[in-house]
Scaffold this motif. Sequence first.
Motif, PDB file in Angstrom:
ATOM      1  N   UNK A 235      29.935 -20.588  -8.665  1.00 27.34           N
ATOM      2  CA  UNK A 235      30.612 -20.649  -7.362  1.00 27.34           C
ATOM      3  C   UNK A 235      31.488 -19.423  -7.145  1.00 27.34           C
ATOM      4  N   UNK A 236      32.132 -18.946  -8.200  1.00 26.35           N
ATOM      5  CA  UNK A 236      33.071 -17.829  -8.040  1.00 26.35           C
ATOM      6  C   UNK A 236      32.381 -16.467  -8.101  1.00 26.35           C
ATOM      7  N   UNK A 237      31.507 -16.255  -9.100  1.00 27.28           N
ATOM      8  CA  UNK A 237      30.953 -14.920  -9.341  1.00 27.28           C
ATOM      9  C   UNK A 237      29.615 -14.674  -8.645  1.00 27.28           C
ATOM     10  N   UNK A 238      28.888 -15.726  -8.295  1.00 22.24           N
ATOM     11  CA  UNK A 238      27.613 -15.547  -7.618  1.00 22.24           C
ATOM     12  C   UNK A 238      26.663 -14.666  -8.404  1.00 22.24           C
ATOM     13  N   UNK A 239      26.091 -13.622  -7.769  1.00 22.79           N
ATOM     14  CA  UNK A 239      25.105 -12.780  -8.459  1.00 22.79           C
ATOM     15  C   UNK A 239      25.701 -11.891  -9.547  1.00 22.79           C
ATOM     16  N   UNK A 240      27.007 -11.852  -9.660  1.00 23.45           N
ATOM     17  CA  UNK A 240      27.655 -11.008 -10.679  1.00 23.45           C
ATOM     18  C   UNK A 240      27.933 -11.772 -11.972  1.00 23.45           C
ATOM     19  N   UNK A 241      27.138 -12.811 -12.218  1.00 20.32           N
ATOM     20  CA  UNK A 241      27.338 -13.675 -13.383  1.00 20.32           C
ATOM     21  C   UNK A 241      26.102 -13.677 -14.266  1.00 20.32           C
ATOM     22  N   UNK A 242      26.327 -13.651 -15.577  1.00 19.66           N
ATOM     23  CA  UNK A 242      25.275 -13.837 -16.576  1.00 19.66           C
ATOM     24  C   UNK A 242      25.522 -15.172 -17.269  1.00 19.66           C
ATOM     25  N   UNK A 243      24.511 -16.034 -17.325  1.00 18.50           N
ATOM     26  CA  UNK A 243      24.603 -17.309 -18.026  1.00 18.50           C
ATOM     27  C   UNK A 243      23.712 -17.313 -19.255  1.00 18.50           C
ATOM     28  N   UNK A 244      24.273 -17.729 -20.394  1.00 22.21           N
ATOM     29  CA  UNK A 244      23.543 -17.747 -21.667  1.00 22.21           C
ATOM     30  C   UNK A 244      23.615 -19.153 -22.244  1.00 22.21           C
ATOM     31  N   UNK A 245      22.472 -19.779 -22.454  1.00 26.15           N
ATOM     32  CA  UNK A 245      22.412 -21.124 -23.020  1.00 26.15           C
ATOM     33  C   UNK A 245      21.788 -21.055 -24.410  1.00 26.15           C
ATOM     34  N   UNK A 246      22.509 -21.596 -25.391  1.00 30.25           N
ATOM     35  CA  UNK A 246      22.118 -21.489 -26.791  1.00 30.25           C
ATOM     36  C   UNK A 246      21.619 -22.819 -27.341  1.00 30.25           C
ATOM     37  N   UNK A 247      21.474 -22.871 -28.632  1.00 27.88           N
ATOM     38  CA  UNK A 247      21.003 -24.050 -29.357  1.00 27.88           C
ATOM     39  C   UNK A 247      21.852 -25.280 -29.039  1.00 27.88           C
ATOM     40  N   UNK A 248      21.198 -26.441 -28.982  1.00 26.24           N
ATOM     41  CA  UNK A 248      21.920 -27.681 -28.746  1.00 26.24           C
ATOM     42  C   UNK A 248      20.993 -28.872 -28.708  1.00 26.24           C
ATOM     43  N   UNK A 249      21.592 -30.059 -28.820  1.00 22.94           N
ATOM     44  CA  UNK A 249      20.795 -31.270 -28.999  1.00 22.94           C
ATOM     45  C   UNK A 249      20.737 -32.156 -27.761  1.00 22.94           C
ATOM     46  N   UNK A 250      21.307 -31.705 -26.614  1.00 20.32           N
ATOM     47  CA  UNK A 250      21.156 -32.490 -25.386  1.00 20.32           C
ATOM     48  C   UNK A 250      20.851 -31.555 -24.224  1.00 20.32           C
ATOM     49  N   UNK A 251      20.986 -32.031 -22.989  1.00 18.53           N
ATOM     50  CA  UNK A 251      20.589 -31.238 -21.832  1.00 18.53           C
ATOM     51  C   UNK A 251      21.773 -30.651 -21.084  1.00 18.53           C
ATOM     52  N   UNK A 252      22.962 -30.681 -21.667  1.00 21.87           N
ATOM     53  CA  UNK A 252      24.112 -30.052 -21.023  1.00 21.87           C
ATOM     54  C   UNK A 252      23.824 -28.564 -20.833  1.00 21.87           C
ATOM     55  N   UNK A 253      24.185 -28.053 -19.673  1.00 22.13           N
ATOM     56  CA  UNK A 253      23.952 -26.648 -19.360  1.00 22.13           C
ATOM     57  C   UNK A 253      22.756 -26.385 -18.481  1.00 22.13           C
ATOM     58  N   UNK A 254      21.838 -27.321 -18.394  1.00 25.98           N
ATOM     59  CA  UNK A 254      20.631 -27.092 -17.597  1.00 25.98           C
ATOM     60  C   UNK A 254      20.973 -27.003 -16.110  1.00 25.98           C
ATOM     61  N   UNK A 255      21.735 -27.980 -15.595  1.00 23.78           N
ATOM     62  CA  UNK A 255      22.116 -27.933 -14.175  1.00 23.78           C
ATOM     63  C   UNK A 255      22.988 -26.713 -13.894  1.00 23.78           C
TER      64      UNK A 255
END
Length: 207
Positions: free
Chosen positions: A130-150
């Motif tokens: 919401x704040x950074x828009x296209x100026x944001x990099x998102x990195x999703x790492x190892x994990x055992x559930x689906x948090x971070x997908x949305x």
Amino acid sequence: MTSPALAPRPSPPGGYHAVVVGGSSGGIDALLQLLPALPATLQAAVLVVLHLPRDRRSLLVDIFQPRCALALREAQDKDAITPGSVSFAPPDYHLLVDAGPRGPHVGLSLDAPLHFSRPSIDVLFESAADHYGPRLVGVLLSGANEDGVHGLQAIQAAGGLTIVQDPASASMPTMPQAAIAALAVDHILPPEGIARLLADLHQRQQL
């Protein structure tokens, strides 16, 4: 599974202003390769959520600071989000990016857990998108559930760059697999590949 060395879309004018990182089981192992590779001259702010025991003091700053060139801290409510710093979510608090007249700052919340987790990766990723828009990099790492997908979907919808750890390199592949199934991520890389990509963006004065 790997992806090209550069993003399929052009970087935004002025480069990326923030990198948000989320992980759960196995995430520390990935961060041990990722965070020490970030140079002291990084111009983006880095915010990190790892699922932690709620009733224990976090040792993340103690673990990572001797290995890292950047300044690390456990986030405190209303902290300014500054370039070239790494902020970890404290145990049992959601970490958010809030806007303010003097620039973005940290928000901490005791709202209900998401995916049984507080801090939640989704909460950080969505507020940062919401704040950074296209100026944001998102990195999703190892994990055992689906948090971070949305949250990663929100980053993509805002025009940001999305990176997921290669499930084959993750000790718990559920989280990266869920993200790959839900959206067409820009990069699927092992931790060392993610580190190289971020270093490449920095060398091109985009991070």
